[in-house]
Design a protein around this motif. Structure first.
Motif, short mmCIF file in Angstrom:
data_model
loop_
_atom_site.label_atom_id
_atom_site.label_comp_id
_atom_site.label_asym_id
_atom_site.label_seq_id
_atom_site.Cartn_x
_atom_site.Cartn_y
_atom_site.Cartn_z
N PRO A 1 -2.82 -2.37 13.64
CA PRO A 1 -3.22 -3.25 13.66
C PRO A 1 -3.20 -4.88 12.19
N ARG A 2 -3.26 -4.90 11.57
CA ARG A 2 -3.55 -5.54 10.30
C ARG A 2 -2.27 -6.58 10.22
N PRO A 3 -2.13 -7.41 9.56
CA PRO A 3 -1.34 -8.37 9.72
C PRO A 3 -0.70 -7.79 8.40
N SER A 4 0.54 -7.78 8.36
CA SER A 4 1.86 -7.13 7.42
C SER A 4 1.64 -7.47 5.83
N TRP A 5 2.42 -7.44 4.97
CA TRP A 5 2.03 -8.00 4.33
C TRP A 5 2.99 -8.64 3.58
N THR A 6 4.82 -8.79 4.77
CA THR A 6 5.21 -9.75 4.11
C THR A 6 5.60 -10.25 5.01
N GLY A 7 4.92 -10.57 6.23
CA GLY A 7 4.97 -11.33 7.84
C GLY A 7 4.83 -10.59 8.39
N ASP A 8 5.00 -11.43 9.25
CA ASP A 8 5.79 -11.29 11.18
C ASP A 8 7.12 -10.37 11.22
N ASN B 1 4.22 -2.80 8.10
CA ASN B 1 3.84 -2.25 6.18
C ASN B 1 4.24 -1.01 6.07
N ALA B 2 4.91 0.19 7.52
CA ALA B 2 5.26 1.40 7.87
C ALA B 2 6.98 1.03 6.83
N GLU B 3 7.14 -0.05 7.57
CA GLU B 3 8.90 0.38 6.44
C GLU B 3 8.54 -0.31 4.97
N VAL B 4 7.57 -1.06 4.57
CA VAL B 4 7.15 -1.30 3.09
C VAL B 4 6.81 -0.01 2.64
N ALA B 5 6.04 0.79 3.40
CA ALA B 5 5.41 1.88 3.11
C ALA B 5 6.94 2.75 2.67
N ALA B 6 7.58 3.58 3.66
CA ALA B 6 8.73 4.21 3.44
C ALA B 6 9.69 3.47 2.13
N LEU C 1 5.77 11.17 5.13
CA LEU C 1 5.20 10.41 7.07
C LEU C 1 4.91 9.35 6.57
N ILE C 2 4.16 8.55 7.89
CA ILE C 2 3.48 7.06 7.78
C ILE C 2 2.26 7.53 9.50
N LEU C 3 1.28 7.87 9.24
CA LEU C 3 0.47 7.39 9.05
C LEU C 3 -0.45 6.36 9.89
N LEU C 4 -0.19 5.99 11.52
CA LEU C 4 -1.10 4.32 12.37
C LEU C 4 -2.48 4.81 12.12
N ASN C 5 -3.21 4.13 11.44
CA ASN C 5 -4.95 4.29 12.00
C ASN C 5 -5.23 2.73 12.72
N CYS C 6 -6.49 3.14 13.56
CA CYS C 6 -7.06 1.64 13.90
C CYS C 6 -5.90 1.79 15.53
N VAL C 7 -5.46 2.37 16.49
CA VAL C 7 -4.29 1.99 17.19
C VAL C 7 -5.09 2.17 18.36
N ASP C 8 -4.78 1.80 19.24
CA ASP C 8 -5.31 1.80 20.25
C ASP C 8 -4.35 2.84 21.79
N VAL C 9 -4.02 3.78 21.14
CA VAL C 9 -2.68 3.72 22.62
C VAL C 9 -2.82 3.31 23.50
N PHE C 10 -3.73 3.45 23.85
CA PHE C 10 -2.65 2.63 25.17
C PHE C 10 -2.77 1.13 25.02
N ASP C 11 -2.71 0.10 24.53
CA ASP C 11 -2.72 -1.00 24.16
C ASP C 11 -1.74 -0.41 22.29
N VAL C 12 -0.19 -0.56 22.12
CA VAL C 12 -0.48 0.07 20.25
C VAL C 12 -0.17 -1.85 19.86
N GLN C 13 -0.81 -1.98 19.14
CA GLN C 13 -0.23 -3.02 18.40
C GLN C 13 -0.01 -2.59 17.05
N ILE C 14 0.95 -2.84 16.83
CA ILE C 14 1.56 -2.39 15.09
C ILE C 14 2.02 -3.79 15.10
#
Length: 233
Positions: free
Chosen positions: A40-47, A51-56, A62-75
């Motif tokens: 949910p943290r703002p992307s380093w490159t804008g909207d 950040n997963a694409e940047v990491a890749a 492998l991409i591991l998402l942290n602090c995600v509410d799986v009932f209300d996914v915000q990426i």
């Protein structure tokens, strides 16, 4: 399909079953990199880019998402979609996992407890939800101050096996606020017996008292049982 993760194309990676993914990591002989993103943290490159694409792009396997509410996914940076994880897999071309936290309300805490929404906790409902969302793996661990215990991680592994078909990573890289040893050989054996595919441990020197000797002993024990180790910072 038997392939090294390091040699696999995106289309090959995204077709791997949990057992095939485990074998692909094993075949890469210790050179698999996991990038944990606070989704949910703002992307380093804008909207318009996650950040997963940047990491890749910088070679995360492998991409591991942290602090995600799986009932209300915000990426942050992900285009609007009703299938967020499948869309992220398509954009990134890598297996996607999520942290779920096995909270222990009875554990002795070393700091004030951080309260978590239900969608971040390791429960039967959240395991069913991550199966429906299409995650490739789950990491049963604790963020600072959440009060995750190794006893609850063990129970969560057993529960995950019942509801989730993906790879199961389990362990802590720090105490997560609990007044207990972060990891030891007996805990490792319990996690493997419960069904963990990968044991998460701290990197050497990142928590007090965890030495190269401790890591070597754990790795040797885990490999005897055909499981894997993730050393984490």
């Amino acid at each position: 399909m038997k392939t090294r993760l390091l040699s696999a194309s995106s289309s090959e990676m995204l077709q791997l079953t949990s057992l095939e993914l485990k074998q692909a990591i094993k075949a890469s002989e210790g050179r698999t990199i996991v990038s944990e993103n606070v989704a949910p943290r703002p992307s380093w490159t804008g909207d318009d880019l996650t950040n997963a694409e940047v990491a890749a792009a910088f070679s995360a396997d492998l991409i591991l998402l942290n602090c995600v509410d799986v009932f209300d996914v915000q990426i942050s940076g992900l285009p609007a979609t009703d299938q967020p994880i499948l869309e992220l897999r398509r954009l990134v071309g890598r297996p996607i996992g999520v942290n779920l936290e096995p909270i222990d309300l009875d554990v002795d805490m070393t700091e004030k407890r951080l309260e978590l929404v239900e969608g971040r906790q390791a429960t039967a409902k959240t395991f069913q939800e991550i199966e429906a969302l299409g995650f490739d793996f789950v990491c049963l661990t604790g963020n600072p101050g959440t009060g995750v215990s190794n006893n609850q991680i063990e129970r969560a592994i057993q529960q995950a096996k019942a509801y989730f078909s993906g790879l199961i990573i389990a362990g802590k890289m720090h105490a997560a606020g609990s007044n207990e040893a972060v990891i030891d050989l007996e805990t490792v054996r319990r996690f493997i017996e419960a069904g963990a595919d990968v044991i998460l441990v701290p990197a050497v020197g990142t928590v007090p008292g965890f030495t190269e000797g401790d890591l070597r002993a754990i790795v040797e024990e885990v490999h005897v049982h055909d499981a894997l180790v993730m050393s984490a910072i």
